[in-house]
Scaffold this active site. Structure first.
Site, PDB file in Angstrom:
ATOM      1  N   LYS A  71       4.979  -0.394   1.849  1.00  0.00           N
ATOM      2  CA  LYS A  71       5.706   0.874   1.718  1.00  0.00           C
ATOM      3  C   LYS A  71       6.566   1.223   2.932  1.00  0.00           C
ATOM      4  CE  LYS A  71       2.718   3.179  -1.630  1.00  0.00           C
ATOM      5  NZ  LYS A  71       1.948   4.378  -1.951  1.00  0.00           N
ATOM      6  N   ASP A 108       5.200   9.547  -4.711  1.00  0.00           N
ATOM      7  CA  ASP A 108       3.814   9.988  -4.506  1.00  0.00           C
ATOM      8  C   ASP A 108       3.734  11.499  -4.249  1.00  0.00           C
ATOM      9  OD1 ASP A 108       2.909   7.414  -4.802  1.00  0.00           O
ATOM     10  OD2 ASP A 108       2.760   7.008  -2.649  1.00  0.00           O
TER      11      ASP A 108
HETATM   12  N1  LIG Z   1      -3.621   8.107  -6.419  1.00  0.00           N
HETATM   13  C1  LIG Z   1      -2.518   7.547  -5.954  1.00  0.00           C
HETATM   14  O1  LIG Z   1      -1.482   7.514  -6.621  1.00  0.00           O
HETATM   15  C2  LIG Z   1      -2.514   6.990  -4.557  1.00  0.00           C
HETATM   16  C3  LIG Z   1      -1.316   6.908  -3.823  1.00  0.00           C
HETATM   17  C4  LIG Z   1      -1.359   6.393  -2.521  1.00  0.00           C
HETATM   18  C5  LIG Z   1      -2.572   5.957  -1.994  1.00  0.00           C
HETATM   19  N2  LIG Z   1      -3.705   6.045  -2.763  1.00  0.00           N
HETATM   20  C6  LIG Z   1      -5.005   5.597  -2.213  1.00  0.00           C
HETATM   21  O2  LIG Z   1      -5.238   6.270  -0.989  1.00  0.00           O
HETATM   22  C7  LIG Z   1      -5.979   5.441  -0.089  1.00  0.00           C
HETATM   23  C8  LIG Z   1      -5.258   5.367   1.247  1.00  0.00           C
HETATM   24  O3  LIG Z   1      -4.008   4.738   1.047  1.00  0.00           O
HETATM   25  P1  LIG Z   1      -2.885   4.723   2.214  1.00  0.00           P
HETATM   26  O4  LIG Z   1      -1.700   4.059   1.658  1.00  0.00           O
HETATM   27  O5  LIG Z   1      -2.740   6.077   2.818  1.00  0.00           O
HETATM   28  O6  LIG Z   1      -3.605   3.756   3.289  1.00  0.00           O
HETATM   29  P2  LIG Z   1      -3.313   3.632   4.864  1.00  0.00           P
HETATM   30  O7  LIG Z   1      -1.916   4.018   5.185  1.00  0.00           O
HETATM   31  O8  LIG Z   1      -3.815   2.282   5.240  1.00  0.00           O
HETATM   32  O9  LIG Z   1      -4.287   4.764   5.534  1.00  0.00           O
HETATM   33  C9  LIG Z   1      -5.673   4.628   5.464  1.00  0.00           C
HETATM   34  C10 LIG Z   1      -6.345   5.902   6.011  1.00  0.00           C
HETATM   35  O10 LIG Z   1      -7.764   5.735   5.840  1.00  0.00           O
HETATM   36  C11 LIG Z   1      -8.404   5.939   7.133  1.00  0.00           C
HETATM   37  N3  LIG Z   1      -9.600   5.103   7.236  1.00  0.00           N
HETATM   38  C12 LIG Z   1      -9.700   3.779   6.949  1.00  0.00           C
HETATM   39  N4  LIG Z   1     -10.969   3.362   7.183  1.00  0.00           N
HETATM   40  C13 LIG Z   1     -11.669   4.455   7.628  1.00  0.00           C
HETATM   41  C14 LIG Z   1     -13.015   4.675   8.036  1.00  0.00           C
HETATM   42  N5  LIG Z   1     -13.904   3.670   8.039  1.00  0.00           N
HETATM   43  N6  LIG Z   1     -13.379   5.909   8.403  1.00  0.00           N
HETATM   44  C15 LIG Z   1     -12.474   6.931   8.397  1.00  0.00           C
HETATM   45  N7  LIG Z   1     -11.187   6.788   8.032  1.00  0.00           N
HETATM   46  C16 LIG Z   1     -10.781   5.555   7.656  1.00  0.00           C
HETATM   47  C17 LIG Z   1      -7.346   5.525   8.140  1.00  0.00           C
HETATM   48  O11 LIG Z   1      -7.672   6.085   9.396  1.00  0.00           O
HETATM   49  P3  LIG Z   1      -7.112   5.416  10.761  1.00  0.00           P
HETATM   50  O12 LIG Z   1      -5.745   5.974  10.956  1.00  0.00           O
HETATM   51  O13 LIG Z   1      -8.091   5.846  11.785  1.00  0.00           O
HETATM   52  O14 LIG Z   1      -7.114   3.922  10.549  1.00  0.00           O
HETATM   53  C18 LIG Z   1      -6.093   6.144   7.510  1.00  0.00           C
HETATM   54  O15 LIG Z   1      -6.034   7.526   7.741  1.00  0.00           O
HETATM   55  C19 LIG Z   1      -6.119   4.080  -0.802  1.00  0.00           C
HETATM   56  O16 LIG Z   1      -7.390   4.041  -1.407  1.00  0.00           O
HETATM   57  C20 LIG Z   1      -5.027   4.120  -1.853  1.00  0.00           C
HETATM   58  O17 LIG Z   1      -5.344   3.331  -2.984  1.00  0.00           O
HETATM   59  C21 LIG Z   1      -3.712   6.562  -4.009  1.00  0.00           C
END
Ligand SMILES: NC(=O)c1ccc[n+]([C@@H]2O[C@H](COP(=O)([O-])OP(=O)(O)OC[C@H]3O[C@@H](n4cnc5c(N)ncnc54)[C@H](OP(=O)(O)O)[C@@H]3O)[C@@H](O)[C@H]2O)c1
Length: 285
Positions: A71, A108
């Site tokens: 992205k 989104d």
């Molecule tokens: N429903 C939908 O349409 C939709 C749309 C977008 C995303 N999502 C979902 O949302 C989730 C996140 O996606 P993203 O694109 O935002 O991912 P991302 O950019 O990789 O961000 C991941 C987030 O999770 C945190 N995190 C990861 N491991 C952790 C842990 N062990 N403890 C606490 N925090 C932790 C990270 O914190 P740090 O910064 O500390 O690493 C960061 O804030 C995914 O499951 C994705 O499938 C859903």
């Protein structure tokens, strides 16, 4: 309206991509509208993203969705990035224009708000403080949406504080970074709680968050949708909080993508939800 004289093509690029539910829901739309076309999962390694995006036009694709980890990287590749995607810092949808050039946007943001409003029509972002957990790509779309809709205060809790601070700098003074260690207390007086971390997703541990301080009136949302009811949503339900799952966000952003690619905007119907729901584990295992 999309031409019926050609085979319609779209897809999702990710690495990995096989978990994506997007093919199920987009292929449901092709069937619903009796259109000849297909939506394919495209497993694209990060180094191949530019070549893959440039291949969309010659292959006859109308566009594609992008998922982890593409992205952000796509911002530097497509020919035009709209204001929304630029502000968020991530492209979730690429459109191939008639001249073969590529434009990028982010669906989104609207997907998040439309989902909440469909499931909780009385919701207002300006009804009180919101707590957002996480500061990744999903969080940026959620925070943008909340700011745009007038949330008076957004308490942004992230494991890595620097990332929350960067997000707060981008989105203005209503966004307040909060230390991970203070996350339980941050829920005091909140009108809304949103999990945007990957925690609670299948294969990941539950989000480590104690809900004791959260008012019973607060709305709890999760953008994770595999499983549909994450441990956070189950805990919210048990203590009587209203909740919204993350599947609708995926469905709504897909409808917006269809409008951009094919000129048709499908609706998120109970039947669409049940088609995709049938492919999801119902609860965290
Ligand atoms: N429903 C939908 O349409 C939709 C749309 C977008 C995303 N999502 C979902 O949302 C989730 C996140 O996606 P993203 O694109 O935002 O991912 P991302 O950019 O990789 O961000 C991941 C987030 O999770 C945190 N995190 C990861 N491991 C952790 C842990 N062990 N403890 C606490 N925090 C932790 C990270 O914190 P740090 O910064 O500390 O690493 C960061 O804030 C995914 O499951 C994705 O499938 C859903």
């Amino acid at each position: 309206m999309a031409g019926r004289d050609r085979f319609l093509l779209a897809g999702v690029m990710g690495w990995p991509v096989m978990y994506s539910r997007s093919p199920v829901l987009h292929n449901y739309f092709f069937k619903q509208y009796a259109l000849a076309g297909t939506y394919v999962p495209l497993a694209i390694k990060p180094d191949n993203l530019e070549a893959a995006l440039r291949a969309l036009a010659p292959l006859g694709f109308a566009g594609c969705n992008l998922t982890i980890p593409h992205k952000e990287r796509a911002l530097a590749i497509v020919d035009e990035v709209d204001d929304l995607a630029r502000r968020i810092g991530a492209i979730s949808c690429v459109v191939v224009r008639p001249d073969g050039s590529l434009s990028g946007t982010n669906n989104d943001v609207h997907g998040f708000a439309r989902n909440i409003l469909q499931q909780q029509p009385a919701w207002r972002a300006d009804g009180g403080p919101a707590v957002v957990i996480g500061a990744g790509g999903g969080a940026r779309a959620v925070v943008y949406s909340l700011v745009e809709r007038g949330a008076p205060e957004i308490r942004l809790v992230n494991r890595t504080r620097a990332r929350a601070e960067a997000l707060a700098r981008d989105f203005g003074p209503s966004v307040m970074p909060i230390d991970w260690n203070d996350r339980h207390r941050a829920l005091e007086g909140a009108a809304m709680l949103v999990n945007t971390t990957s925690q609670g997703m299948v294969g990941q541990p539950p989000l480590d968050l104690e809900l004791r301080a959260l008012p019973a009136s607060a709305l709890v949302a999760d953008i994770v949708y595999i499983p549909l009811e994450t441990p956070l949503l189950a805990a919210a339900r048990r203590r009587g909080n209203r909740s919204v799952d993350g599947l609708g966000m995926l469905l709504h952003q897909a409808c917006i993508a269809w409008k951009l690619w094919f000129g048709i905007e499908p609706e998120v119907t109970p039947e669409l939800r049940s088609v995709v729901e049938a492919t999801l584990p119902p609860q965290a295992t």
